[in-house]
Design a protein around this motif. Structure first.
Motif, PDB file in Angstrom:
ATOM      1  N   ALA A   1      11.591   0.378   9.741  1.00  0.00           N
ATOM      2  CA  ALA A   1      11.458   0.584   8.301  1.00  0.00           C
ATOM      3  C   ALA A   1      10.149   1.282   7.960  1.00  0.00           C
ATOM      4  CB  ALA A   1      11.529  -0.753   7.565  1.00  0.00           C
ATOM      5  N   ARG A   2      10.063   1.816   6.735  1.00  0.00           N
ATOM      6  CA  ARG A   2       8.813   2.221   6.102  1.00  0.00           C
ATOM      7  C   ARG A   2       8.557   1.270   4.955  1.00  0.00           C
ATOM      8  NH1 ARG A   2      10.975   7.345   5.893  1.00  0.00           N
ATOM      9  NH2 ARG A   2      10.974   7.300   3.604  1.00  0.00           N
ATOM     10  N   LEU A   3       7.292   0.892   4.772  1.00  0.00           N
ATOM     11  CA  LEU A   3       6.929  -0.042   3.708  1.00  0.00           C
ATOM     12  C   LEU A   3       5.764   0.521   2.918  1.00  0.00           C
ATOM     13  CD1 LEU A   3       7.477  -1.811   6.563  1.00  0.00           C
ATOM     14  CD2 LEU A   3       7.408  -3.681   4.910  1.00  0.00           C
ATOM     15  N   LEU A   4       5.805   0.350   1.609  1.00  0.00           N
ATOM     16  CA  LEU A   4       4.696   0.706   0.739  1.00  0.00           C
ATOM     17  C   LEU A   4       4.167  -0.568   0.100  1.00  0.00           C
ATOM     18  CD1 LEU A   4       2.960   2.943  -0.532  1.00  0.00           C
ATOM     19  CD2 LEU A   4       4.619   3.023  -2.422  1.00  0.00           C
ATOM     20  N   ILE A   5       2.895  -0.866   0.369  1.00  0.00           N
ATOM     21  CA  ILE A   5       2.256  -2.079  -0.160  1.00  0.00           C
ATOM     22  C   ILE A   5       1.275  -1.620  -1.224  1.00  0.00           C
ATOM     23  CG2 ILE A   5       1.024  -4.190   0.459  1.00  0.00           C
ATOM     24  CD1 ILE A   5       1.832  -3.410   3.443  1.00  0.00           C
ATOM     25  N   ARG A   6       1.484  -2.076  -2.461  1.00  0.00           N
ATOM     26  CA  ARG A   6       0.777  -1.519  -3.614  1.00  0.00           C
ATOM     27  C   ARG A   6       0.025  -2.580  -4.410  1.00  0.00           C
ATOM     28  NH1 ARG A   6       1.671   3.021  -6.824  1.00  0.00           N
ATOM     29  NH2 ARG A   6       3.539   3.522  -5.607  1.00  0.00           N
ATOM     30  N   GLU A   7      -1.297  -2.421  -4.492  1.00  0.00           N
ATOM     31  CA  GLU A   7      -2.171  -3.119  -5.439  1.00  0.00           C
ATOM     32  C   GLU A   7      -2.017  -4.641  -5.428  1.00  0.00           C
ATOM     33  OE1 GLU A   7      -1.332  -1.139  -9.109  1.00  0.00           O
ATOM     34  OE2 GLU A   7      -2.590   0.595  -8.596  1.00  0.00           O
TER      35      GLU A   7
END
Length: 299
Positions: free
Chosen positions: A65-71
């Protein structure tokens, strides 16, 4: 949607994460499926499997997977075709959770922690140094588990450092688990292909923040003896700073100053010992006894 609590935070997840405490509070973090960009804009730091920008981290788990972890409040997951959800869960409970905590202002270390005599005792070190095994040995003698793998530290308004409880489980290799964990404890593989298990420790889990009094920095050497000493001066800061969880993430997300200040403050508040154990033979109970001899009545 599943709702859990860990590290003093409540989060909603579209992915079931067995073994985590269930919560009924308003969620502060969302873990969900969605579209994730192939790359970030304005990248500060990049590695083979990640890109980091201010308060953002793009993580690639090859073949999964690709994951975006934001703020500190959102994790968006885009699965790769035929990607393993079980392997994804392992990353969610470790690296991804650590990044969320970092973005929320926690100082994170690679380590384990137990409650002993009303205070937290931290075991910090690189992979293979024996952190989880040592924690299990202390639990076997009546201590309670606070955290494993990711240790999340914050300071109260008084300046007192506290560690927040993670999950009621500990990861151990098969041979160590057989020696330290009583039969009948529920366990599940950490991932396919390795003999490492997540052991459920809900009956001896301390679910409240705990004041930190002492940290043990663990290392190994090829000698047959244990070596140890209490650290002084700048060496306290240096050892804490070198064991920050995924330091390159910190730099890229613009959090280097926060962690510098946090390690400086923690170094001035707690006792820190360096303990070096023999690589072979592995003698976890002997290591526990050596640690207790070193810290004496420190707790």
């Amino acid at each position: 949607m599943y709702r859990y609590k860990a590290f003093g935070l409540t989060f909603d997840s579209e992915i079931e994460l067995p073994g985590l405490p269930v919560a009924d509070l308003v969620p502060e973090i969302q873990i969900r499926y969605g579209n994730v960009p192939a790359s970030l804009d304005r990248i500060n730091t990049r590695g083979v499997c990640f890109e980091a920008a201010d308060m953002l981290l793009l993580l690639r788990i090859p073949g999964v997977a690709r994951l975006l972890i934001r703020e500190g409040h959102t994790v968006t997951i885009e699965m790769i075709k035929d990607g393993s959800v079980e392997l994804l869960k392992s990353f969610l409970a470790g690296t991804v959770m650590a990044v969320l905590l970092q973005q929320r202002g926690f100082i994170t270390f690679h380590g384990s922690a137990v409650l002993m005599n009303g205070h937290a005792l931290l075991f910090i070190g690189s992979s293979g140094s024996g952190k989880s095994s040592l924690a299990a040995s202390f639990i076997n003698k009546g201590c309670s588990l606070i955290a494993d793998d990711v240790c999340a530290v914050r300071f109260e308004s008084s300046g007192t450092p506290v560690i927040y409880p993670s999950f009621p489980s500990i990861k151990l290799w098969h041979d160590v688990a057989g020696l330290l964990i009583p039969p009948g404890i529920s366990k599940s593989p950490v991932r396919e292909g390795i003999e490492k298990y997540r052991m459920l420790m809900d009956t001896c889990f301390y679910s409240h923040p705990a004041e930190i009094d002492t940290a043990i920095i663990l290392n190994v050497h090829n000698k047959s003896t244990f070596n140890g000493n209490r650290l002084k001066g700048m060496e306290r800061f240096n050892q804490l700073n070198s064991n920050i969880y995924r330091y390159r993430f910190i730099e890229g997300m613009g959090l280097k100053q926060l962690f510098f200040d946090g390690c400086t403050q923690l170094a001035g508040k707690i006792r820190i010992y360096s303990i070096i154990r023999p690589r072979y033979p592995v003698n976890i109970d002997g290591l526990r006894n050596y640690v207790l001899d070193q810290i004496g009545n420190a707790l």
